[in-house]
Each structure stands twice: as structure tokens, then as C-alpha cells.
Motif scaffolding. Structure first.
Motif, PDB file in Angstrom:
ATOM      1  N   CYS A  12       1.537  -2.438  -9.823  1.00  0.00           N
ATOM      2  CA  CYS A  12       0.646  -3.519  -9.401  1.00  0.00           C
ATOM      3  C   CYS A  12       1.321  -4.340  -8.304  1.00  0.00           C
ATOM      4  O   CYS A  12       2.468  -4.775  -8.457  1.00  0.00           O
ATOM      5  N   TYR A  13       0.596  -4.543  -7.206  1.00  0.00           N
ATOM      6  CA  TYR A  13       1.169  -5.361  -6.134  1.00  0.00           C
ATOM      7  C   TYR A  13       0.996  -6.836  -6.445  1.00  0.00           C
ATOM      8  O   TYR A  13      -0.120  -7.345  -6.565  1.00  0.00           O
ATOM      9  N   GLN A  18       7.861  -8.784  -4.513  1.00  0.00           N
ATOM     10  CA  GLN A  18       7.998  -8.020  -3.274  1.00  0.00           C
ATOM     11  C   GLN A  18       9.313  -7.244  -3.197  1.00  0.00           C
ATOM     12  O   GLN A  18       9.318  -6.034  -2.930  1.00  0.00           O
ATOM     13  N   ILE A  21       9.537  -4.388  -5.687  1.00  0.00           N
ATOM     14  CA  ILE A  21       8.616  -3.300  -5.329  1.00  0.00           C
ATOM     15  C   ILE A  21       9.190  -2.474  -4.183  1.00  0.00           C
ATOM     16  O   ILE A  21       9.137  -1.238  -4.204  1.00  0.00           O
ATOM     17  N   LEU A  33       1.059   2.482  -5.125  1.00  0.00           N
ATOM     18  CA  LEU A  33       0.895   1.035  -5.081  1.00  0.00           C
ATOM     19  C   LEU A  33      -0.573   0.708  -5.330  1.00  0.00           C
ATOM     20  O   LEU A  33      -1.458   1.166  -4.598  1.00  0.00           O
ATOM     21  N   VAL A  35      -3.297  -2.130  -5.397  1.00  0.00           N
ATOM     22  CA  VAL A  35      -3.641  -3.493  -5.006  1.00  0.00           C
ATOM     23  C   VAL A  35      -4.968  -3.826  -5.666  1.00  0.00           C
ATOM     24  O   VAL A  35      -6.032  -3.406  -5.210  1.00  0.00           O
ATOM     25  N   ILE A  52       2.909  -6.028   2.926  1.00  0.00           N
ATOM     26  CA  ILE A  52       2.834  -4.699   2.312  1.00  0.00           C
ATOM     27  C   ILE A  52       3.408  -3.635   3.249  1.00  0.00           C
ATOM     28  O   ILE A  52       3.910  -2.600   2.808  1.00  0.00           O
ATOM     29  N   ILE A  55       6.801  -2.058   2.586  1.00  0.00           N
ATOM     30  CA  ILE A  55       6.977  -1.125   1.468  1.00  0.00           C
ATOM     31  C   ILE A  55       6.717   0.298   1.954  1.00  0.00           C
ATOM     32  O   ILE A  55       5.757   0.551   2.680  1.00  0.00           O
ATOM     33  N   ILE A  57       5.106   3.178   1.397  1.00  0.00           N
ATOM     34  CA  ILE A  57       4.019   3.647   0.531  1.00  0.00           C
ATOM     35  C   ILE A  57       3.577   5.044   0.950  1.00  0.00           C
ATOM     36  O   ILE A  57       3.255   5.283   2.113  1.00  0.00           O
ATOM     37  N   LEU A  60      -1.670   4.911  -2.110  1.00  0.00           N
ATOM     38  CA  LEU A  60      -2.231   3.560  -2.178  1.00  0.00           C
ATOM     39  C   LEU A  60      -3.589   3.588  -2.856  1.00  0.00           C
ATOM     40  O   LEU A  60      -4.439   4.429  -2.548  1.00  0.00           O
TER      41      LEU A  60
END
Length: 282
Positions: A12-13, A18, A21, A33, A35, A52, A55, A57, A60
Motif C-alpha cells: 500500500c502506498y 516513502q 517503500i 505498488l 495506490v 512515486i 520508487i 516500480i 502498479l
């Protein structure tokens, strides 16, 4: 740090996590991730979603409704992203900005463009896809595609994907105008076919276009005289689900002769001699 599913590495974002993560995604390339905008209904301060981008990723998922789409520009250009799942947030994607995308699960926005640029796509699932052509020509060059799902679209034919030979699974759900009548190309590599609430699709064309299907789910309010048309022609069939399909023949005892069927589901009708309970081993 909060997980939606720790086993599946769905994180969970939350801005306050931060740094944690960032480190987690540095160490776990297969993490997703998530959101969830429900987390920001009553924020104590403005959320800077641009962070974000710090990160790494690969996967998503966006969920829940969020009306301030002008704050979500960071999600419109993620060049390293491999999987995108967004069925709820109305964003206008230019898919030129997603050259490495392999999995796309999306509630379509008419402002989206250049999906044909996603040359690496393997799995494509679209809700409310409404192209002006009313067909699938926009996907003609997605040569890596393995799975295709079209749900509640305006398409009336599947022209455009005839040469996509890597597709092994197709799902068509709630496409009220979709018909196979004006296409004659065969899809020999499709093994799984799922059709539901597509009233214009006839079983005769299903058999003609998908002769090697192994797993057929055909949910239709239409009526056929006999199940032989399926059982005799689809030689590789192993799983058959025709629940809701009206089969007018009463003597269905021969259905048991098809030993290739490992799973078989149909709706009991008063006029059928054999009922579902008579197929307990299938």
C-alpha cells in the motif's frame, strides 16, 4: 509499511512510508505498488504523488475513485512499468510512454491513445473499449499477445487480430453487438475461450474459428438443437461449460460417451433424460 497482501508482495502506498517503500522495491522487483485512493479521502495535507517516481516500480495497481486527476500526472509516464492495473481512475494514457508494458488491465478512457505501441504486451484486458472502427484493428501489431479480454465494449467484430498467432486465451463478456459472422480466419492456437452475454455469437462460428479449443465456456441464452455440434467437432475439448445454453434434445445419454471431457457443466432441464448429478465424475 502496510501490505494489502504480503504473500503476493502488494504494498500500500502511503507517503509516510516513502523511504521504506523505496528500499523494499529496490530489493523486490516482483512487488506491486497499490495506490488505493481510499487512503487519501481525508488527508491531513496535500499528497505529492510525484514522489512515486522515486520508487522502482515494475507493477502498479490503482484502485478506488479519485476526482483530482490533475494531480496524477506521474502515473501517465512510467517507462519501466511492466504491469498496469487501473479499472477505476479515469486517466488519458498515451501508451507511447509505456514501452515495456507486458500486462495491461484497464477501464478504457476515450482519450487513451497509441496502445499499438505496446509491442511487448502479453496480457490485455479492457473494459468499455469503444473504438470508432468497432473492431480490434488497433491491436494488429501486438504480436506478443497471449491473453485477450474484452468486456462491455462496442465492437461488432474481431477483425484485426487474425495474425496474432501467440494468443492462446480469449474472453469476450458483455459485448452485445459482437458477432463472428463476418470473419473467416481460423485461430488454431486458442486453447481457452470464454464467451458470456454476447447474444450475436453463434456456436457454429465458434467451432469454425476455434477448432483446437480445450476449455470452452459458452454462456448464452440462445438455443441449439443438439450438443453434438460441439462434442463432435471440437476434438481437443477437455473442459466444457454451457450453463444457461438451451439444448432442445431430450435424449442426452450419448453425452457420456465423450471420455475426453474432464470437466462438464450444464443446466438441468426437465426434458433431459440425464441430469447434472449423472455426471458426478466429470
Amino acid at each position: 509499511m502496510k501490505f494489502f497482501n504480503q504473500e503476493k508482495k502488494r504494498v500500500c502506498y502511503l507517503p509516510e512510508h516513502q523511504n521504506e517503500i523505496i528500499k523494499y522495491f529496490d530489493d523486490n522487483e516482483d512487488a506491486t505498488l497499490v495506490v488505493s485512493f481510499d487512503e487519501f479521502i481525508l488527508p491531513k495535507k496535500t499528497i505529492d504523488f510525484n514522489k512515486i517516481s522515486e520508487i522502482k516500480i515494475n507493477k502498479l495497481m490503482l484502485s478506488s475513485f479519485y476526482h483530482k486527476t490533475n494531480e496524477l500526472g506521474v502515473f501517465l509516464k512510467l517507462e519501466n512499468l511492466k504491469e498496469l492495473d487501473n479499472r477505476s481512475i479515469d486517466l488519458k494514457y498515451d501508451f507511447k510512454n509505456f514501452p515495456n508494458l507486458e500486462v495491461l488491465i484497464l477501464g478504457w478512457n476515450k482519450g487513451c491513445s497509441n496502445i499499438s505501441e505496446c509491442k511487448r504486451l502479453k496480457e490485455l484486458s479492457l473494459w468499455h473499449y469503444k473504438p470508432k472502427t468497432q473492431n480490434l484493428t488497433e491491436f494488429a501489431e501486438l504480436n506478443s499477445l497471449n491473453e485477450l479480454r474484452i468486456i462491455q465494449s462496442n465492437i461488432n467484430n474481431i477483425n484485426g487480430i487474425e495474425n496474432l498467432r501467440k494468443i492462446t486465451e480469449m474472453y469476450f463478456i458483455g459485448n452485445s453487438n459482437l458477432s463472428f459472422d463476418n470473419i473467416n480466419s481460423v485461430f488454431p492456437n486458442v486453447e481457452t475461450l470464454y464467451i458470456e452475454s454476447c447474444k450475436e455469437i453463434r456456436i457454429e462460428k465458434v467451432i469454425a474459428l476455434f477448432p483446437n479449443v480445450k476449455d470452452l465456456n459458452f454462456f448464452s441464452n440462445n438455443e441449439i438443437v443438439s450438443l453434438r455440434i460441439i462434442l463432435d467437432n471440437l476434438k481437443k475439448l477437455e473442459k466444457l461449460n454451457v450453463y444457461n445454453l438451451k439444448i432442445s434434445e431430450s435424449d442426452n445419454r450419448y453425452w457420456k460417451e465423450y471420455k475426453n471431457l474432464k470437466k462438464f457443466n450444464f443446466q438441468d432441464r426437465k426434458h433431459h433424460i440425464l441430469k447434472r448429478k449423472d455426471f458426478e465424475n466429470v
